[in-house]
Design an enzyme around this catalytic site. Sequence first.
Site, PDB file in Angstrom:
ATOM      1  N   ASN A  71      59.255   0.891  48.880  1.00  0.00           N
ATOM      2  CA  ASN A  71      57.938   0.373  49.260  1.00  0.00           C
ATOM      3  C   ASN A  71      58.104  -0.950  50.025  1.00  0.00           C
ATOM      4  O   ASN A  71      57.561  -1.989  49.636  1.00  0.00           O
ATOM      5  CB  ASN A  71      57.056   0.184  48.026  1.00  0.00           C
ATOM      6  CG  ASN A  71      55.575   0.291  48.358  1.00  0.00           C
ATOM      7  OD1 ASN A  71      55.191   0.374  49.528  1.00  0.00           O
ATOM      8  ND2 ASN A  71      54.743   0.269  47.336  1.00  0.00           N
TER       9      ASN A  71
ATOM     10  N   HIS B 193      48.094  -2.719  41.979  1.00  0.00           N
ATOM     11  CA  HIS B 193      48.199  -1.289  41.706  1.00  0.00           C
ATOM     12  C   HIS B 193      46.995  -0.753  40.942  1.00  0.00           C
ATOM     13  O   HIS B 193      46.628   0.409  41.108  1.00  0.00           O
ATOM     14  CB  HIS B 193      49.483  -0.984  40.916  1.00  0.00           C
ATOM     15  CG  HIS B 193      50.694  -0.862  41.773  1.00  0.00           C
ATOM     16  ND1 HIS B 193      51.469  -1.944  42.136  1.00  0.00           N
ATOM     17  CD2 HIS B 193      51.258   0.218  42.372  1.00  0.00           C
ATOM     18  CE1 HIS B 193      52.471  -1.532  42.901  1.00  0.00           C
ATOM     19  NE2 HIS B 193      52.371  -0.224  43.056  1.00  0.00           N
TER      20      HIS B 193
END
Length: 488
Positions: free
Chosen positions: A310, A341
């Site tokens: 990521n 998140h």
Amino acid sequence: MATTSTTGSTLLQPLSNAVQLPIDQVNFVVGQLSALLAAVWFRTYLHSGKTSSFVRHVVATLLGLYLALFCFGWYALHFLVQSGISYCIMIGMGVEAMHSPMMIITQKITSLAYEIHDGMFRKDEELTPSQRYLAVRRMPSLLEYLSYNCNFMGILAGPLCSYKDYIIFIEGRSYHVAQPDRDGKEEPPGARAEPSPNAAVTQKLLVCGLSLLVHLTVSNFFPVEHNIDEHFQATASWPTKVVYLYVSLLAARPKYYFAWTLADAINNAAGFGFRGYDEHGEARWDLVSNLRIRQIEMSTSFKMFLDNWNIQTALWLKRVCYERATVSPTIQTFVLSAIWHGVYPGYYLTFLTGVLMTLAARAVRSNFRHYFTQSPRLKLLYDVVTWATTQVAVSYTVVPFVLLSVKPSLTFYSSWYYCLHIAGILVLLLLPVKKTQRGKDTHKNAQLSRSKKFDEAASSSGQNSFSATNSVCSQDRDAASRHPSLDQ
């Protein structure tokens, strides 16, 4: 992606039933494949040399909003609403988990806010080289803002890109940066023909196909939930538990490889993602790449894994938090990552464990690695041991991220007797922790800020300027590697 378009669901229900996939995932794949076709059309017929930036902005925005509407129905309006409200308000409204487009837009809004702040409200000498390059010197227009946030290339799965890189792409200036030739001499802008992304797109689509195949076949045989199965915990030996933990998390990764590599291919197909040429004169199409699979699977340190997983999110966390935090930047960065998140407890357990693992791995590396670099055999032994340790530690850390809830996550850690947590704490208590370059840099930057604020004597200013130069040297390498123009 729980909310889907009624029309999309109706049309794609037979396909979903045939392959036994949730309809939202089918919508996502169809949306991304449509974006891939649109990207090829966009590069061919709306090339910057054939049409204006205004038209490219408008078309990119409208196509992006259409894809969001197709995949999420009227829930797509949240993407626009989010441009005016904060993530904290969304948590207060009871949003359980961030959808991928909302997560990407959150990144883009905060990145752009800091880039505008750096470009319009801070002095150049206060900025690192990467901040100076990315700084936005004028307020974007509404169309530019919407195009950056909602363009069809990245609205469903990203990846994040800087506002400046996106505008350079839309205006057709990506290929006009002077590049060094094979002899190291700088070529004038436009000396080479515009590079084609076709080879890079084809290669990435092959990776997507293989990743999807593995996900649909192998992944179902190694569910992460089996790690907390009572019978498995009671009967499996410790070597079996360790091996299954690694294999189950290894099998969980291909779906991320598929989604992120496809998103990268879409951007490349539209002509976005060119990052100059390598030492062999080959075009590099990895400006917005989000992962490096080989480095991930062969990681010999926790940091190496995080640096290649990521990637764009890691850069975002570095730019908006780590580089700007003055107290405990590592902890603040992991907490921000968990908040971004969503609000599932498993996210927080993973990222808090990640803080401990990162600090412990850093302490072990700084205290022992230099003993194993004297001979190739010792170095090989060190690499093998650290690879195995890293893969197990990463798998141990991210189990709650997959399980989401507190009870199953604590059940897993209890079955392992919190052994890696205890080992990490003992490492930090027993091994001397050297002050990181980041900590030194923060102290030096604080000295520089005080000297500017109070306008100290010239000699003191000169000394602090030397400290400031030292403070950005490590970040200069990162900025130059991502943006070739900084090497010049």
